[in-house]
Each structure stands twice: as C-alpha cells, then as structure tokens.
Write an enzyme that holds these catalytic residues in place. Structure first.
Site, mmCIF file in Angstrom:
data_model
loop_
_atom_site.group_PDB
_atom_site.id
_atom_site.type_symbol
_atom_site.label_atom_id
_atom_site.label_comp_id
_atom_site.label_asym_id
_atom_site.label_seq_id
_atom_site.Cartn_x
_atom_site.Cartn_y
_atom_site.Cartn_z
ATOM 1 N N ARG A 170 1.736 -1.771 -31.744
ATOM 2 C CA ARG A 170 0.495 -2.155 -31.055
ATOM 3 C C ARG A 170 0.250 -1.321 -29.807
ATOM 4 O O ARG A 170 -0.871 -1.206 -29.346
ATOM 5 C CB ARG A 170 0.548 -3.629 -30.651
ATOM 6 N N GLN A 196 -3.192 -10.150 -0.518
ATOM 7 C CA GLN A 196 -4.495 -9.809 -1.089
ATOM 8 C C GLN A 196 -4.334 -8.610 -2.019
ATOM 9 O O GLN A 196 -3.348 -7.894 -1.949
ATOM 10 C CB GLN A 196 -5.539 -9.525 -0.011
ATOM 11 N N ASN A 200 -6.604 -5.208 -3.579
ATOM 12 C CA ASN A 200 -7.784 -4.382 -3.336
ATOM 13 C C ASN A 200 -7.939 -3.359 -4.445
ATOM 14 O O ASN A 200 -6.944 -2.923 -5.029
ATOM 15 C CB ASN A 200 -7.647 -3.638 -2.000
ATOM 16 N N ARG A 225 -8.581 9.295 1.424
ATOM 17 C CA ARG A 225 -8.647 8.006 2.107
ATOM 18 C C ARG A 225 -7.347 7.866 2.887
ATOM 19 O O ARG A 225 -6.276 7.902 2.327
ATOM 20 C CB ARG A 225 -8.799 6.861 1.115
ATOM 21 N N HIS A 264 -3.794 5.324 7.068
ATOM 22 C CA HIS A 264 -3.937 4.040 7.759
ATOM 23 C C HIS A 264 -2.627 3.269 7.810
ATOM 24 O O HIS A 264 -1.821 3.343 6.895
ATOM 25 C CB HIS A 264 -4.944 3.134 7.020
ATOM 26 N N LYS A 283 2.323 -2.281 1.174
ATOM 27 C CA LYS A 283 1.354 -2.081 0.092
ATOM 28 C C LYS A 283 2.103 -1.662 -1.160
ATOM 29 O O LYS A 283 3.059 -0.894 -1.090
ATOM 30 C CB LYS A 283 0.358 -0.964 0.431
ATOM 31 N N HIS A 298 -0.450 5.329 5.421
ATOM 32 C CA HIS A 298 -0.672 5.554 3.994
ATOM 33 C C HIS A 298 -2.028 6.194 3.779
ATOM 34 O O HIS A 298 -3.023 5.812 4.404
ATOM 35 C CB HIS A 298 -0.628 4.210 3.247
ATOM 36 N N TYR A 325 -4.346 -1.851 -4.997
ATOM 37 C CA TYR A 325 -3.341 -2.123 -3.968
ATOM 38 C C TYR A 325 -3.038 -3.618 -3.965
ATOM 39 O O TYR A 325 -3.956 -4.427 -3.932
ATOM 40 C CB TYR A 325 -3.877 -1.902 -2.557
ATOM 41 N N LYS A 370 -14.662 8.011 9.974
ATOM 42 C CA LYS A 370 -13.559 7.341 10.663
ATOM 43 C C LYS A 370 -12.230 8.051 10.385
ATOM 44 O O LYS A 370 -11.455 8.316 11.306
ATOM 45 C CB LYS A 370 -13.490 5.880 10.209
#
Length: 181
Positions: free
Chosen positions: A23, A46, A48, A59, A62, A72, A119, A132, A167
């Site tokens: 499969r 959370q 994301n 990106r 941060h 993360k 990151h 994430y 930013k």
C-alpha cells in the site's frame, strides 16, 4: 523514529522508521513517549504551517527569549528547504555555531530546534510547505532575530535570497546587538 544528535547539544535530526507494504508506508512522526525516552522535551503548544511560493524565499532567523523560549520540530511536507539553526545559549560551548539540514518532501526528515536557538530556512524549490510543532505560543516582546547574512555567522546559503520580509532583512548584525562571536 530514528533520533540523531547533531554537533549542537539538543539539536536532533529525526528520521522516520517506515513500515512498508504494497500500500505504501506508515511512520510515526511524533510520539511524546519516544521523545521523552530520547531525552527530548515532547511539549507541543501549537502547530504552524508555512507555505512559500518561490524558491529563494528566506524566513528567519528567529528565536524567543525568557519567559517564552520555544523549541520547534520542523518538517518540510512539500518541496525542499535548507533549515539552519544557530546556538544562542550564552553559556553553551557551541554559542553562535550553526548547522544546516536539508529537509525535503522526499527525505521526510525533521529537525528538533532546542530553545534559545535562532531558526530560519531558505526554500530550495517553488511551492515549499513547512510544518512546525512549537513548545510555546508566539509571545510579542520576546522575539529576537539574527541577520541571515551576518558575516560573523558565516552561513553558506546555497541559493540567492530572492524573497525576504522587511522585518527579517532588518534584524541587526550581532555586533550591533552587543553579541560577540
């Protein structure tokens, strides 16, 4: 899951342990017990999703500081990215060192980014999608960042940065933040 420690303490590459048959395959991507058994904090606060139209989209870089430091678990579910993390722990023997891991739809690999690591990622394909799992909610006032092209970091990005937010392009250099390499 197969856990591989990197040269930066706590940063872990996670490969799938696939169960295959006619499969296709099945694999666990997250298990609180297996993470804990591997000495990793399994907390997920959370989840994301980031979708990127163009190759060359950057990106990052941060991170969040106390009281909202976050870990993360990052996985590329479509396309390919180069995921880069930088150790921002001031007392770490690997302070300001970085690693880069290619995460792709094909290798299905994930990277666990410990708290106090900056990151960021650069998309290597159009239509790259990244998921994430994060241990802390986004907390305004605790976010910090690094310039992706800071010469003090020496990150070798494999393709030219074509798209970046204002930013992310404006984060100060380490020297401007009073952080010495």
């Amino acid at each position: 899951m197969i856990f591989t420690q990197t040269a930066l303490a706590g940063a872990t590459i996670i490969d799938l342990e696939r169960r295959e048959d006619e499969r296709g395959f099945f694999a666990r991507t997250f298990c609180r017990k297996e993470f804990a058994d591997a000495g990793l904090d399994p907390m997920v606060e959370q989840c994301n999703l980031s979708y990127n139209y163009k190759a060359g989209t950057l990106r990052g870089m941060h991170y969040q500081v106390a009281p909202a430091e976050e870990a993360k678990l990052v996985r590329c579910t479509s396309g390919a990215i180069l995921d880069v993390i930088v150790d921002m722990r001031p007392d770490s023997p690997t302070h300001l060192q970085h690693i880069a891991v290619e995460l792709t739809q094909q290798n299905r690999r994930a990277l666990l980014v410990p708290p106090m690591f900056a990151h960021g990622y650069l998309t290597l394909t159009d239509d790259a999608e990244v998921v994430y799992q994060v241990s802390e909610t986004y907390t305004p006032g605790t976010e910090r960042g690094l310039r992706y092209d800071d010469p003090a970091l020496g990150i070798d990005w494999p393709v030219e940065v074509a798209v970046i937010s204002a930013k992310d392009a404006a984060w100060p250099l380490l020297s401007e933040q009073g952080i010495s390499a």
